[in-house]
Scaffold this motif. Structure first.
Motif, PDB file in Angstrom:
ATOM      1  N   LEU A   1       0.841  -1.189   0.000  1.00 17.76           N
ATOM      2  CA  LEU A   1       0.000   0.000   0.000  1.00 17.76           C
ATOM      3  C   LEU A   1       0.880   1.244   0.000  1.00 17.76           C
ATOM      4  CD1 LEU A   1      -2.531  -1.065   2.800  1.00 17.76           C
ATOM      5  CD2 LEU A   1      -2.856  -1.263   0.319  1.00 17.76           C
ATOM      6  N   THR A   2       0.421   2.272  -0.681  1.00 17.49           N
ATOM      7  CA  THR A   2       1.126   3.547  -0.717  1.00 17.49           C
ATOM      8  C   THR A   2       0.171   4.657  -0.303  1.00 17.49           C
ATOM      9  OG1 THR A   2       2.522   2.776  -2.537  1.00 17.49           O
ATOM     10  CG2 THR A   2       2.437   5.154  -2.149  1.00 17.49           C
ATOM     11  N   ALA A   3       0.642   5.566   0.539  1.00 20.09           N
ATOM     12  CA  ALA A   3      -0.170   6.702   0.980  1.00 20.09           C
ATOM     13  C   ALA A   3       0.281   7.969   0.262  1.00 20.09           C
ATOM     14  CB  ALA A   3      -0.053   6.878   2.489  1.00 20.09           C
ATOM     15  N   ARG A   4      -0.676   8.714  -0.263  1.00 19.29           N
ATOM     16  CA  ARG A   4      -0.326   9.976  -0.903  1.00 19.29           C
ATOM     17  C   ARG A   4       0.044  11.043   0.122  1.00 19.29           C
ATOM     18  NH1 ARG A   4      -5.278   8.521  -3.233  1.00 19.29           N
ATOM     19  NH2 ARG A   4      -5.069   7.554  -5.292  1.00 19.29           N
ATOM     20  N   HIS A   5      -0.624  10.978   1.287  1.00 18.48           N
ATOM     21  CA  HIS A   5      -0.429  12.040   2.271  1.00 18.48           C
ATOM     22  C   HIS A   5       0.104  11.560   3.623  1.00 18.48           C
ATOM     23  CE1 HIS A   5      -2.203  15.045  -0.322  1.00 18.48           C
ATOM     24  NE2 HIS A   5      -3.257  14.268  -0.519  1.00 18.48           N
ATOM     25  N   ALA A   6      -0.475  10.496   4.188  1.00 15.71           N
ATOM     26  CA  ALA A   6      -0.119  10.167   5.567  1.00 15.71           C
ATOM     27  C   ALA A   6      -0.336   8.692   5.883  1.00 15.71           C
ATOM     28  CB  ALA A   6      -0.946  11.012   6.542  1.00 15.71           C
ATOM     29  N   VAL A   7       0.399   8.266   6.901  1.00 18.34           N
ATOM     30  CA  VAL A   7       0.188   6.964   7.537  1.00 18.34           C
ATOM     31  C   VAL A   7      -0.035   7.220   9.022  1.00 18.34           C
ATOM     32  CG1 VAL A   7       1.184   4.716   8.125  1.00 18.34           C
ATOM     33  CG2 VAL A   7       1.647   5.745   5.878  1.00 18.34           C
ATOM     34  N   ALA A   8      -1.071   6.616   9.577  1.00 25.45           N
ATOM     35  CA  ALA A   8      -1.363   6.759  11.004  1.00 25.45           C
ATOM     36  C   ALA A   8      -1.214   5.405  11.688  1.00 25.45           C
ATOM     37  CB  ALA A   8      -2.775   7.295  11.220  1.00 25.45           C
ATOM     38  N   ILE A   9      -0.371   5.365  12.706  1.00 23.08           N
ATOM     39  CA  ILE A   9      -0.181   4.139  13.485  1.00 23.08           C
ATOM     40  C   ILE A   9      -1.126   4.182  14.683  1.00 23.08           C
ATOM     41  CG2 ILE A   9       1.439   2.766  14.842  1.00 23.08           C
ATOM     42  CD1 ILE A   9       3.680   3.922  13.102  1.00 23.08           C
ATOM     43  N   ALA A  10      -2.056   3.234  14.721  1.00 22.55           N
ATOM     44  CA  ALA A  10      -3.024   3.143  15.812  1.00 22.55           C
ATOM     45  C   ALA A  10      -3.144   1.688  16.239  1.00 22.55           C
ATOM     46  CB  ALA A  10      -4.371   3.697  15.364  1.00 22.55           C
ATOM     47  N   THR A  11      -1.986   1.073  16.463  1.00 21.60           N
ATOM     48  CA  THR A  11      -1.925  -0.361  16.761  1.00 21.60           C
ATOM     49  C   THR A  11      -2.129  -0.685  18.234  1.00 21.60           C
ATOM     50  OG1 THR A  11       0.483  -0.094  16.731  1.00 21.60           O
ATOM     51  CG2 THR A  11      -0.534  -1.027  14.775  1.00 21.60           C
ATOM     52  N   GLY A  12      -2.228   0.348  19.089  1.00 22.86           N
ATOM     53  CA  GLY A  12      -2.575   0.116  20.483  1.00 22.86           C
ATOM     54  C   GLY A  12      -1.434  -0.407  21.332  1.00 22.86           C
ATOM     55  N   SER A  13      -1.809  -1.068  22.416  1.00 22.06           N
ATOM     56  CA  SER A  13      -0.833  -1.591  23.365  1.00 22.06           C
ATOM     57  C   SER A  13      -1.229  -2.996  23.789  1.00 22.06           C
ATOM     58  CB  SER A  13      -0.743  -0.684  24.600  1.00 22.06           C
ATOM     59  OG  SER A  13      -1.983  -0.659  25.291  1.00 22.06           O
ATOM     60  N   ALA A  14      -0.289  -3.673  24.404  1.00 20.62           N
ATOM     61  CA  ALA A  14      -0.512  -5.034  24.910  1.00 20.62           C
ATOM     62  C   ALA A  14      -0.106  -5.088  26.371  1.00 20.62           C
ATOM     63  CB  ALA A  14       0.303  -6.037  24.095  1.00 20.62           C
ATOM     64  N   ALA A  15      -0.569  -6.110  27.060  1.00 19.48           N
ATOM     65  CA  ALA A  15      -0.220  -6.268  28.467  1.00 19.48           C
ATOM     66  C   ALA A  15       1.281  -6.486  28.619  1.00 19.48           C
ATOM     67  CB  ALA A  15      -0.983  -7.440  29.070  1.00 19.48           C
ATOM     68  N   LEU A  16       1.857  -5.813  29.594  1.00 26.34           N
ATOM     69  CA  LEU A  16       3.274  -5.970  29.908  1.00 26.34           C
ATOM     70  C   LEU A  16       3.451  -7.153  30.851  1.00 26.34           C
ATOM     71  CD1 LEU A  16       6.220  -4.865  29.984  1.00 26.34           C
ATOM     72  CD2 LEU A  16       5.505  -3.481  31.950  1.00 26.34           C
ATOM     73  N   ILE A  17       4.306  -8.098  30.462  1.00 24.10           N
ATOM     74  CA  ILE A  17       4.618  -9.233  31.323  1.00 24.10           C
ATOM     75  C   ILE A  17       5.962  -8.954  31.987  1.00 24.10           C
ATOM     76  CG2 ILE A  17       4.940 -11.724  31.496  1.00 24.10           C
ATOM     77  CD1 ILE A  17       2.174 -10.919  30.547  1.00 24.10           C
ATOM     78  N   PRO A  18       5.984  -8.708  33.295  1.00 18.00           N
ATOM     79  CA  PRO A  18       7.252  -8.369  33.952  1.00 18.00           C
ATOM     80  C   PRO A  18       8.218  -9.545  33.969  1.00 18.00           C
ATOM     81  CG  PRO A  18       5.512  -8.659  35.577  1.00 18.00           C
ATOM     82  CD  PRO A  18       4.851  -8.724  34.235  1.00 18.00           C
ATOM     83  N   ASP A  19       9.474  -9.224  34.130  1.00 14.97           N
ATOM     84  CA  ASP A  19      10.535 -10.243  34.101  1.00 14.97           C
ATOM     85  C   ASP A  19      10.680 -10.873  35.488  1.00 14.97           C
ATOM     86  OD1 ASP A  19      12.576 -11.809  33.205  1.00 14.97           O
ATOM     87  OD2 ASP A  19      14.119 -10.268  33.385  1.00 14.97           O
ATOM     88  N   ILE A  20       9.695 -11.696  35.839  1.00 15.65           N
ATOM     89  CA  ILE A  20       9.722 -12.432  37.111  1.00 15.65           C
ATOM     90  C   ILE A  20      10.039 -13.892  36.794  1.00 15.65           C
ATOM     91  CG2 ILE A  20       8.353 -13.178  39.097  1.00 15.65           C
ATOM     92  CD1 ILE A  20       6.603 -10.692  38.661  1.00 15.65           C
ATOM     93  N   PRO A  21      11.053 -14.473  37.419  1.00  9.91           N
ATOM     94  CA  PRO A  21      11.417 -15.864  37.127  1.00  9.91           C
ATOM     95  C   PRO A  21      10.212 -16.802  37.187  1.00  9.91           C
ATOM     96  CG  PRO A  21      13.058 -14.876  38.562  1.00  9.91           C
ATOM     97  CD  PRO A  21      11.947 -13.874  38.445  1.00  9.91           C
ATOM     98  N   GLY A  22      10.027 -17.562  36.109  1.00 13.47           N
ATOM     99  CA  GLY A  22       8.972 -18.552  36.050  1.00 13.47           C
ATOM    100  C   GLY A  22       7.622 -18.033  35.599  1.00 13.47           C
ATOM    101  N   LEU A  23       7.467 -16.698  35.501  1.00 17.02           N
ATOM    102  CA  LEU A  23       6.142 -16.155  35.209  1.00 17.02           C
ATOM    103  C   LEU A  23       5.667 -16.535  33.810  1.00 17.02           C
ATOM    104  CD1 LEU A  23       3.717 -14.460  36.012  1.00 17.02           C
ATOM    105  CD2 LEU A  23       4.958 -12.413  35.270  1.00 17.02           C
ATOM    106  N   ARG A  24       6.490 -16.346  32.812  1.00 14.99           N
ATOM    107  CA  ARG A  24       6.058 -16.673  31.451  1.00 14.99           C
ATOM    108  C   ARG A  24       5.786 -18.167  31.300  1.00 14.99           C
ATOM    109  NH1 ARG A  24       6.419 -12.648  27.712  1.00 14.99           N
ATOM    110  NH2 ARG A  24       7.552 -10.774  28.364  1.00 14.99           N
TER     111      ARG A  24
END
Length: 474
Positions: free
Chosen positions: A135-158
């Motif tokens: 895809l090509t935009a003549r004028h603009a690209v808008a990023i609206a991809t949002g956010s995801a839950a942050l998984i902290p770096d706690i041993p064993g959590l993932r």
């Protein structure tokens, strides 16, 4: 799909991206939205809508129990199956087909797949069948991809496969027990929900519950959760392990918590890791810095916009939609040749995102707030006065619910005689918030607000009591 060139390309078809595209289309631009999941985004399917659909039935039952003459008719707890069924209705069983006619009627094209920037105003979309659409935009690209839950770096959590807000709001079977790591809005709302649905709830929050809010809110929500049987631990998880019996969480105090499931609610991370930011000189996985027109700074040419959660200004759907309206409007104006800088309070600027943000937390009691807390106002250098009032002194509150418990706080800018912030705590106070929002955003002088007479006997009488208290304390 035949067209590959549009005036505007929007990455993300949540409420934010939809608003960008809608307002740009109304300005006469051709638009395409790229979406890798469901049209409607997190808010419609995994966040705001399902969480509030789940929280409302327990709140309605509790409201009935607080009114003599109604409480006698309540003979049992909520029907968990019916509660989950109500959620399924509101998310349309995670089917976005109901959202598609609006896109077509609005003249907005949709490409399903994962979009990545490949350079200036160009996007490659990997479609579900592994094809590539450029895809090509003549004028603009808008990023609206949002956010995801942050998984902290706690041993064993993932390895323990924790829940995030997505799993918590999409649950099919309510667990006997749940441990929640985190103390913010998601943690507080999900603790409220799962306690109401019969789970044994433990909240583990290093900084305590709802840090950053007014103390009247923290105290009321904490008291209510503990009365519902939840444990609130101000501690730090240092290890997590899942076994056949559930999850065990070791805390830095040396104690441990066991539960059937663990929910992580420790913050958010931007969904910008794999969208090609490196091709335009930005860092993958980073939040996007933007100005008040939502234009991304650090990218030459004035064509890339970051709207909603990705810019980390305010991670709330209504504020993201507000940003989307501003971005769509300014993109349309600039495409028409108007390169003037948007005025602070024009519809082409998201100026309210700095100090005038409204928020409702759907706990029991609800917390509704707009603007700065007392602490934040002082830190920002304002000369303030704090005015508190107990809802027990408001006739409308007592008629609304027997023995109504709640509190209100107004933060006044003493130099200008206007409100900087308002917080309401109590049953159904979310419905009072927009009046406060208008007063704060409109910078209505208290001398003028005195003549906005609240109806009797309604809960809005709290406005009169706050103003009377302010006058009497001067």
């Amino acid at each position: 799909m035949t067209d590959t060139e549009y005036d505007l390309i929007v990455l993300g078809a949540g409420p934010v991206g939809e608003n960008v595209a809608d307002y740009a289309t109304k300005a006469g631009l051709s638009c395409v939205i790229v979406e890798s999941e469901l049209v409607g985004g997190d808010c419609s399917f995994w966040a705001c809508v399902p969480s509030k659909a789940l929280l409302r039935p327990p709140a309605a039952v509790d409201a009935a129990r607080r009114v003599r003459g109604a409480k006698e008719a309540v003979t049992g707890p909520v029907d968990v199956g019916a509660v989950l069924g109500r959620r399924d209705y509101w998310v349309n069983d995670w089917d976005d087909s109901g959202s598609l006619p609006w896109l077509e009627e609005s003249g907005i094209a949709l490409v399903r797949g994962h979009g990545r920037l490949t350079g200036i105003r160009t996007v490659d979309v990997t479609t579900p069948n592994d094809g590539i659409v450029t895809l090509t935009a003549r004028h603009a690209v808008a990023i609206a991809t949002g956010s995801a839950a942050l998984i902290p770096d706690i041993p064993g959590l993932r390895d323990a496969v924790p829940w995030t807000s997505r799993e918590a709001t999409a649950v099919k079977t309510v667990p006997d027990s749940i441990a929640i790591i985190g103390g913010g809005v998601v943690a507080a709302e999900m603790a409220t929900l799962y306690a109401a649905l019969g789970s044994t709830v433990t909240v583990i929050a290093r900084s305590g519950l709802l840090a950053g809010l007014e103390d009247i809110a923290v105290a009321a929500v904490s008291k209510s959760l503990e009365a519902a049987g939840a444990r609130l631990l101000q501690d730090v998880p240092v290890a997590v392990e899942r076994s056949g019996d559930g999850v065990s969480i070791t805390l830095d105090s040396g104690t441990s918590v066991t539960a059937a499931e663990v929910l992580v609610a420790t913050g958010r991370t931007p969904r910008t890791t794999d969208i090609g930011l490196e091709t335009v000189g930005l860092t993958p996985g980073a939040w996007l810095d933007v100005d008040d027109s939502l234009l991304v700074t650090g990218v030459d040419g004035g064509w890339l916009y970051g709207v909603g959660d990705v810019n980390h200004r305010v991670l709330l759907t209504h504020q993201g939609k507000y940003q989307g309206r501003a971005a769509g409007t300014v993109i349309g104006a600039r495409a028409a040749g108007d390169d003037s800088e948007p005025a602070a309070w024009s519809d082409r600027a998201a100026s309210a995102d700095h100090e005038r943000v409204p928020s409702v937390i759907f706990t029991d009691p609800q917390v509704a707030s707009i603007g700065l807390t007392a602490a934040a106002a002082t830190k920002a250098g304002y000369r303030t006065r704090v005015v508190d009032y107990d809802f027990a002194g408001v006739s409308g509150a007592g008629l609304h619910s027997d023995d109504y418990e709640g509190a209100a706080r107004a933060v006044v800018d003493e130099d200008r005689g206007v409100l900087l912030g308002v917080t309401f705590v109590g049953q159904d106070v979310g419905e009072l918030l927009h009046a406060a929002t208008i007063a704060v955003v409109g910078e209505v002088p208290l001398s003028r607000l005195w003549h906005a007479v609240p109806s009797f006997p309604t809960m809005s009488e709290i406005w009169l009591r706050l103003l009377e208290t302010y006058r009497n304390e001067r």
